[in-house]
Scaffold this active site. Structure first.
Site, short mmCIF file in Angstrom:
data_model
loop_
_atom_site.label_atom_id
_atom_site.label_comp_id
_atom_site.label_asym_id
_atom_site.label_seq_id
_atom_site.Cartn_x
_atom_site.Cartn_y
_atom_site.Cartn_z
N TYR A 55 -0.85 -4.28 0.73
CA TYR A 55 -0.11 -5.31 1.47
C TYR A 55 -0.38 -5.12 2.96
CZ TYR A 55 2.60 -6.22 -2.81
OH TYR A 55 2.98 -6.56 -4.09
N GLU A 56 -0.41 -6.23 3.72
CA GLU A 56 -0.84 -6.12 5.12
C GLU A 56 0.17 -5.38 6.00
OE1 GLU A 56 -1.67 -10.00 6.55
OE2 GLU A 56 0.40 -10.66 6.40
N SER A 57 1.34 -5.12 5.48
CA SER A 57 2.31 -4.31 6.22
C SER A 57 1.81 -2.87 6.39
CB SER A 57 3.64 -4.29 5.47
OG SER A 57 3.43 -3.83 4.15
N GLY A 58 0.76 -2.49 5.67
CA GLY A 58 0.22 -1.14 5.83
C GLY A 58 0.38 -0.27 4.59
#
Lengths: 237, 270
Positions: A55-58
């Site tokens: 996920y692009e949140s890391g």
């Protein structure tokens, strides 16, 4: 009393199962929230337990038990193999192509599979201001394979994008009516598969350009009882 | 060593009208308590910088704090639109909002460049998109390989405000869970404020934690639950119901203002 037979699959359920099936052999997938996230979690549970969810949140290698509302829900960080900063996510993981498949959505899709998630109408005076690019442009550029997931209607599948946010060049566009894939020569998104019970004419009407149709259009295999039960159980958690 | 002070004093000292201000936190650790203090102090003409404006900037924009917004994704994650953000861009309410937008990768690199003290960052991206014509990005050529790349300018931040789980009495800060771009924001800004869930005697090492030494931060403020309705991993939980409820609360201008008056303006901490 006899057990009631489960309800037939809805168009949205078929779309989700078809997206999940595409991840049977994938090593890693980049996902946003919504249907793509549901499909990826389903794929991990049903067919591919080693699938790495990013996920692009890391959060890399997140193992959510429930469908997250946001890409930054606590469960994603708590179950991840690694949690990295946003600059690291884009510069070390996505940019060099370490994440194999990306699932992307959009408000508008054109005949080459380019995406708009920025504005409807004129940029300076938009009729509708959409959220904007987010990670999509560089995710599409970095990930070796892009799959677009979108609802099939003439507002979404348009002749001309109001704004070109992302050059996606997808390997497939999965809709709630069927699947489009690029023509090997022209790269134009071409109808190659219909979901059960859907007619070619219905897809044509729901597409804002003169839709190309493959010579041999196949039909999506109905979701199995197991797939449907797993999807419904996941959503109900 | 950073000053351990109160929220009202810290915001009064560090934030001025017209500043370029970043309140960061990528879904996690969003500094709501500090943003609400900026609203209560009535700051105006701020240029607000944030990758994901989220509910906090929706509130600040709707309360008239902002004249500019620099961002990369303006949605209510998993829910839909940010209505105050949209109303400002589509209708200029409560005032016109000048927008500069990027991709996430572009914003992340702009933060990283500002933390490094460089004028720009180099990356692959943007080419072929309509963003090229509408934002600050330039095509450049790699002097070593000739590859076509793009450059984005470093952010020029007056103030960064972030939230963390803990600080010690020297003002050394530790945060864990999703780290976003908080470290880059603090190091890239001329002035910085960190609010924390709690002040502890000693920071215990935690896997994957980001530590920022107190001498690199101007002020530290204890603000328990200061990231709600986002969350501070291990201490508070994201209030997903509030994120869903905001969709309705924020649609109507009067209903929005009434909610803010009741919960933020009059809800001031002592």
């Amino acid at each position: 009393m006899a057990t009631e037979a489960p309800a037939a699959a809805t168009a949205a359920e078929i779309q989700t199962v078809v997206a999940a099936r595409l991840l049977r052999a994938a090593r890693s997938v980049f996902i946003g929230v919504g249907r793509p996230s549901t499909a990826a979690i389903l794929a991990r549970e049903l067919y591919n337990p080693d699938l790495v969810l990013v996920y692009e949140s890391g959060t890399i290698g997140a193992k959510p038990r429930r469908i997250p509302l946001s890409i930054g829900d606590g469960e994603l960080a708590e179950t991840a193999e690694a949690v990295v900063s946003v600059p690291e996510m884009f510069n070390y993981w996505i940019g060099p192509g370490r994440i194999q498949v990306a699932f992307l959505g959009a408000a508008q899709v054109d005949r080459l599979g380019n995406l708009n998630s920025t504005v409807i109408g004129d940029y300076e005076h938009p009729k509708t201001r959409l959220p904007g690019a987010g990670g999509a442009p560089e995710i599409a550029l970095g990930c070796p394979e892009v799959i677009v997931i979108a609802p099939h209607d003439a507002r979404t599948f348009v002749e001309r994008l109001d704004f070109l946010t992302t050059v996606a060049a997808p390997s497939a566009v999965i809709t709630d009516l069927g699947v489009l894939e690029p023509d090997p020569e022209t790269k134009e998104m071409t109808l190659t598969r219909l979901h059960p019970g859907v007619e070619v004419g219905t897809v044509r009407e729901a597409t804002g350009w003169d839709l190309a149709v493959a010579d041999a259009v196949t039909t999506t295999e109905d979701p199995s009882a197991e797939e449907l039960a797993a999807l419904r159980e996941l959503i109900a958690r | 060593m950073s000053d351990i002070t109160t929220l009202s004093e810290a915001v009064e000292e560090l934030v001025h009208d017209g500043d370029t201000l970043a309140l960061e936190g990528f879904t996690h650790l969003i500094p709501f308590a500090a943003g609400h203090e900026v609203i209560r102090q009535g700051h105006i003409e701020l240029t607000l910088v944030r990758m994901t404006p989220d509910l906090l900037y929706d509130q600040m924009i709707g309360m008239g704090c902002a004249s500019g917004l620099v961002f990369s994704y303006g949605g209510n994650p998993g829910v839909g639109s940010l209505h105050r953000f949209r109303d400002a861009i589509e209708n200029g309410w409560p005032s016109a909002l000048e927008v500069e937008e990027h991709s996430h990768a572009g914003m992340a690199n702009r933060y990283a460049a500002s933390a490094a003290g460089l004028p720009m960052a180099v990356m692959r991206g943007y080419v072929g998109t309509d963003l090229m014509a509408h934002t600050q990005v330039e095509e450049i050529e790699c002097p070593f390989t000739g590859e076509k790349l793009v450059a984005v300018p470093a952010l020029d931040l007056d103030v960064a405000i972030v939230h963390a789980q803990e600080a010690d009495r020297e003002g050394n800060v530790q945060l864990w869970g999703i780290p976003g771009v908080q470290k880059e924001a603090v190091l890239g800004a001329r002035r910085s404020l960190v609010t924390v869930e709690r002040i502890v005697e000693r920071l215990e090492p935690r896997p994957g934690a980001v530590v920022i030494p107190g001498w690199a931060v101007d002020a530290v403020v204890e603000a328990p639950a200061g990231s709600l309705p986002s969350y501070s991993l291990g201490i508070t939980e994201r209030d997903n119901d509030f994120y869903r409820a905001w969709d309705k609360l924020s649609r109507d201008r009067d209903e929005f203002r009434a909610w803010m008056d009741e919960h933020v303006i009059e809800g001031a901490p002592a």
